[in-house]
Motif scaffolding. Structure first.
Motif, short mmCIF file in Angstrom:
data_model
loop_
_atom_site.label_atom_id
_atom_site.label_comp_id
_atom_site.label_asym_id
_atom_site.label_seq_id
_atom_site.Cartn_x
_atom_site.Cartn_y
_atom_site.Cartn_z
N ALA A 23 0.81 -1.09 -0.06
CA ALA A 23 0.08 0.05 0.10
C ALA A 23 0.93 1.27 0.06
CB ALA A 23 -1.01 -0.02 1.26
N THR A 24 0.49 2.36 -0.59
CA THR A 24 1.18 3.45 -0.72
C THR A 24 0.69 4.55 0.42
OG1 THR A 24 -0.21 4.60 -2.44
CG2 THR A 24 1.54 3.34 -3.38
N GLU A 25 -0.47 4.34 0.80
CA GLU A 25 -0.68 5.08 2.16
C GLU A 25 -1.75 4.27 3.02
OE1 GLU A 25 -4.43 7.84 0.12
OE2 GLU A 25 -2.29 8.22 -0.42
N GLY A 26 -2.19 4.63 4.03
CA GLY A 26 -2.98 3.86 5.12
C GLY A 26 -4.27 3.84 4.98
N PRO A 27 -5.05 3.17 5.60
CA PRO A 27 -4.60 2.22 6.66
C PRO A 27 -3.97 1.10 6.39
CG PRO A 27 -6.92 1.79 6.67
CD PRO A 27 -6.46 3.03 5.44
N PHE A 28 -2.90 0.53 7.23
CA PHE A 28 -2.34 -0.54 7.15
C PHE A 28 -2.64 -1.88 7.71
CE2 PHE A 28 0.54 2.96 6.10
CZ PHE A 28 1.01 2.57 4.81
N ALA A 29 -2.67 -3.00 7.37
CA ALA A 29 -3.22 -4.10 7.88
C ALA A 29 -2.10 -4.46 9.23
CB ALA A 29 -3.04 -5.50 7.13
N ALA A 30 -2.43 -5.01 10.25
CA ALA A 30 -1.50 -5.32 11.34
C ALA A 30 -0.91 -6.82 11.23
CB ALA A 30 -2.32 -5.30 12.66
N CYS A 31 0.36 -6.87 11.60
CA CYS A 31 0.81 -8.21 11.53
C CYS A 31 0.31 -9.04 12.46
CB CYS A 31 2.35 -8.11 11.74
SG CYS A 31 3.15 -9.67 11.98
N GLU A 36 2.45 -5.18 14.70
CA GLU A 36 2.92 -3.89 14.00
C GLU A 36 2.28 -3.59 12.73
OE1 GLU A 36 5.19 -1.59 15.49
OE2 GLU A 36 4.98 -2.92 17.23
N PRO A 37 2.42 -2.58 12.29
CA PRO A 37 1.77 -2.31 10.88
C PRO A 37 2.59 -3.04 9.82
CG PRO A 37 2.28 -0.11 11.94
CD PRO A 37 2.81 -1.52 12.90
N THR A 38 1.87 -3.54 8.75
CA THR A 38 2.39 -4.03 7.76
C THR A 38 2.71 -3.09 6.60
OG1 THR A 38 0.56 -4.97 6.82
CG2 THR A 38 1.89 -6.48 8.32
N GLU A 39 3.04 -3.43 5.51
CA GLU A 39 3.18 -2.64 4.43
C GLU A 39 1.96 -2.83 3.29
OE1 GLU A 39 6.31 -5.59 1.82
OE2 GLU A 39 6.87 -3.69 2.67
N TYR A 40 1.05 -3.80 3.90
CA TYR A 40 0.04 -4.26 3.04
C TYR A 40 -1.36 -3.54 3.57
CZ TYR A 40 3.34 -7.89 2.08
OH TYR A 40 4.33 -8.55 1.74
N PRO A 41 -2.30 -3.32 2.61
CA PRO A 41 -3.35 -2.41 3.06
C PRO A 41 -4.47 -3.29 3.97
CG PRO A 41 -3.62 -3.00 0.82
CD PRO A 41 -2.50 -3.27 1.20
N GLU A 42 -5.09 -2.72 4.72
CA GLU A 42 -6.18 -3.36 5.83
C GLU A 42 -6.97 -4.36 4.83
OE1 GLU A 42 -8.48 -0.72 8.10
OE2 GLU A 42 -7.00 -0.93 9.56
#
Length: 65
Positions: A23-31, A36-42
């Protein structure tokens, strides 16, 4: 007695799983392991891992000879 020319592999090599686009911007999915936030969208389906947990999982599942 004949020798087999077939090579035996002791390591299981799973097929690569397609990764979702980062994802280029949040919200991000949690590990799923450390929250912790990941680099993937929710909206990403399946197990999402942060880069650290992804690295540790790769180390854990790698064949050690």
């Amino acid at each position: 007695m004949t020798e087999s020319t077939e090579s035996t592999s002791y390591c299981f090599t799973p097929e690569p799983v397609p990764k979702p686009e980062p994802a280029t911007e949040g919200p991000f999915a949690a590990c799923v392991l450390c929250q912790e936030p990941t680099e993937y969208p929710e909206s990403t389906k399946g197990i999402t891992l942060c880069p650290v947990c992804e690295w540790r999982e790769a180390e854990r599942t790698a064949c050690s000879g």
